[in-house]
Design an enzyme around this catalytic site. Structure first.
Site, PDB file in Angstrom:
ATOM      1  N   THR A   1      39.909  49.617  37.159  1.00  0.00           N
ATOM      2  CA  THR A   1      39.418  50.032  35.836  1.00  0.00           C
ATOM      3  C   THR A   1      37.928  50.326  35.854  1.00  0.00           C
ATOM      4  OG1 THR A   1      41.154  48.800  34.728  1.00  0.00           O
ATOM      5  CG2 THR A   1      39.191  49.257  33.425  1.00  0.00           C
TER       6      THR A   1
ATOM      7  N   SER B   1      44.523  48.264  41.692  1.00  0.00           N
ATOM      8  CA  SER B   1      44.543  47.160  42.665  1.00  0.00           C
ATOM      9  C   SER B   1      45.955  46.902  43.188  1.00  0.00           C
ATOM     10  CB  SER B   1      43.981  45.887  42.038  1.00  0.00           C
ATOM     11  OG  SER B   1      44.756  45.502  40.910  1.00  0.00           O
TER      12      SER B   1
ATOM     13  N   THR C   1      41.247  44.519  38.336  1.00  0.00           N
ATOM     14  CA  THR C   1      41.279  43.081  38.053  1.00  0.00           C
ATOM     15  C   THR C   1      42.683  42.485  38.188  1.00  0.00           C
ATOM     16  OG1 THR C   1      41.598  43.482  35.689  1.00  0.00           O
ATOM     17  CG2 THR C   1      39.318  43.213  36.476  1.00  0.00           C
ATOM     18  N   ASP C   2      43.722  43.336  38.164  1.00  0.00           N
ATOM     19  CA  ASP C   2      45.086  42.790  38.150  1.00  0.00           C
ATOM     20  C   ASP C   2      45.357  41.882  39.345  1.00  0.00           C
ATOM     21  OD1 ASP C   2      45.527  44.107  35.817  1.00  0.00           O
ATOM     22  OD2 ASP C   2      46.933  45.588  36.628  1.00  0.00           O
TER      23      ASP C   2
END
Ligand code: SIN
Length: 512
Positions: free
Chosen positions: A48, A96, A127-128
């Site tokens: 992101t 990710s 961030t996942d």
């Protein structure tokens, strides 16, 4: 793709021209010469933070992994260049979740290569699965220099380039700036990999994504953050236990990927338990050639009856299991034949350690030791209690004035930990898991529930009762203390006797 930061390229060119002309370039008044700045490499993978939004006010609708990192770093000039000499490696640019374990392996090599020249590396990811990127690097990078993961919860911009139509309230620019600041500070040297987002610093092993959309999504349950960054001030107030081994070769993990050559990495998977779960997933994993399965059990690690049966069959086929909890925090103890206790590792982290364990050893007892030591690093200062004076003025190594109340333990197999050596199960331990602690009264195993890792269903509270000293009894006192106490007691006794004789004599005289 390997991109040198444009500012660095420009400076190199300018310097060459100046030197060719025999002119020594003086740094601008008040500005530090660039060579004096710490060098920080940003290894970008997408996510992101590099996302292009549909509009400046669109936080959740965007295409992740769009803008090149060099363009994004350029947006942070001149501020970022005041404290770091930044260069960029564009490792990839995607979400990710799209990265494979083989690419993780390449990422480790890329980070190690960057650290040969740079003082720190910042890896940007989505961030996942950032916590998995982070823990993988923590386990595999063979370098003590700081490695920092960062990213963003909101996309960077909505324009054609990273410099156009910045998203209102985008967190990416600040996260990138502060992650580089943290690397330049060198304050996490020997911490292994940390994650910095939303001004908070977390240990790679412990951190997890705790919210789908909030900017403060990353949390370290039970333990809390290692520190935070306020403006230009980097505060680091806790450390992973590993830091105590900083000057020791034992600081390095056994997972040096170079040793594997080109051998393929084994597959490990996670099985998630729930009410009356079926065992087919475990059977299918086994048939697919998976070599290790982490069970995310209920409570302290319990799994249902059908997966329990499938687990026994898989163990007979040579599959290793790690027992963890789906609760998100707390310890799973126990273990048994074919089953390793995951401690307080989250299932997705235990899965990576299991994968590396399967890649580096054929011996499950070795893997058990790795889980108990580097997988669960903990502070243990008890050995110092017998060698360092507890009171002011004592020399290191001087005899302490009192003996330690507990005997120093045998040094653990890996320094900095105090866990049980591999394979030393408590006597009578049964295969990973009885009932989850506290869920049902002792002995009342719920229908369909499979043991998760304790002796008999009555003590599944992660070793409750097992680790205590047994209570009662006075602590052992040193010989000098005992002598002093004896002398004091005799003095009191003698004084009391003399006083009593004196009183008797006084009364006798008065009564005459
Ligand atoms: C991703 O993980 O790539 C998308 C989500 C994010 O970066 O926050």
């Amino acid at each position: 793709m390997n991109t040198t930061h444009p500012r660095a390229r420009a400076l190199t060119a300018l310097t060459s021209v100046a030197l060719a002309a025999g002119v020594l370039l003086a740094p601008a008044a008040g500005a530090a010469p660039e060579e004096d700045l710490p060098r920080v490499t940003v290894v970008a993978t997408g996510g992101t933070i590099a996302g292009k939004a549909q509009g400046r006010d669109t936080f959740t609708s965007y295409r992740a992994g769009t803008y090149p990192m060099a363009d994004m770093v350029a947006q942070l000039e001149p501020e970022i260049g005041a404290f770091a000499d930044v260069d960029v490696v564009q490792f990839g640019n995607s979400g990710s979740g799209g990265y494979t374990i083989e690419q993780y392996r390449e990422l480790t090599a890329t980070v190690e290569e960057a650290l040969e020249e740079s003082d720190a590396v910042v890896v940007t990811t989505g961030t996942d699965t950032m916590e998995e990127f982070a823990y993988w690097l923590d386990l595999t990078v063979q370098n003590r220099k700081p490695v920092i993961l960062t990213g963003a919860m909101r996309p960077w911009a909505a324009g054609e380039t990273a410099g156009e139509a910045g998203v209102i309230g985008a967190d990416g620019p600040a996260n990138l700036l502060q992650a580089v600041r943290l690397g330049a500070s060198q304050k996490t040297f020997c911490f292994g990999t940390v994650l910095m987002l939303n001004d908070e610093i977390h240990a790679a092993r412990d951190v997890t994504k705790g919210n789908t959309t909030r900017n403060d999504t990353f949390v370290t349950r039970q333990l809390g953050a290692l520190g935070w960054i306020d403006g230009a001030s980097v505060h680091v107030q806790r450390a992973p236990a590993r830091v105590l081994d900083c000057v020791d070769e034992d600081w390095f993990t056994p997972f040096d990927l170079d040793e594997l050559g080109s051998a393929a990495l084994p597959r490990t998977e996670v099985f998630y338990n729930y009410q009356q779960a079926g065992g087919e997933a475990i059977t299918a994993f086994t048939e697919a050639g998976v070599t290790g399965i982490v069970t995310a059990g209920t409570g302290a690690g319990g799994i249902s009856s059908a997966p329990g049966q499938a687990r026994r069959a898989a163990i007979a086929e040579g599959v290793w299991f790690v027992s963890t909890s789906r609760t998100g925090s707390g310890t799973v103890d126990g273990g048994g034949e074919g089953i390793i206790a995951g401690g307080d590792l989250l299932p997705q982290k235990a899965r990576l350690l299991l994968l590396l364990s399967r890649a580096f050893t054929e011996d499950i007892e070795q893997a058990r030791e790795w889980f108990a030591t580097l997988g669960t690093p903990s502070f243990d200062q008890s050995a110092l209690a017998g060698t360092v004076s507890p009171t002011p003025g004592g020399e290191p190594g001087e005899e302490p004035t009192t003996e330690p109340t507990t005997a120093p333990t045998t040094p653990p197999a890996t320094p900095g930990t105090g866990e049980e050596p591999a394979g030393e199960e408590p006597a009578g331990e049964v295969p990973a898991g009885e009932e989850p602690a506290g869920e049902v009264p002792a002995g009342e195993q719920p229908a369909g529930e499979e043991p998760d890792g304790s002796e008999d269903g009555t003590d599944t509270a992660a070793g409750v009762g097992g680790g205590g000293s047994g209570g009662g009894g006075l602590p052992a006192l040193g010989a000098p203390v005992q002598a002093a106490l004896t002398a004091a007691a005799l003095a009191v006794l003698a004084g009391g006797t003399l006083y009593a004789l004196h009183r008797r004599r006084t009364w006798a005289v008065a009564g005459e």
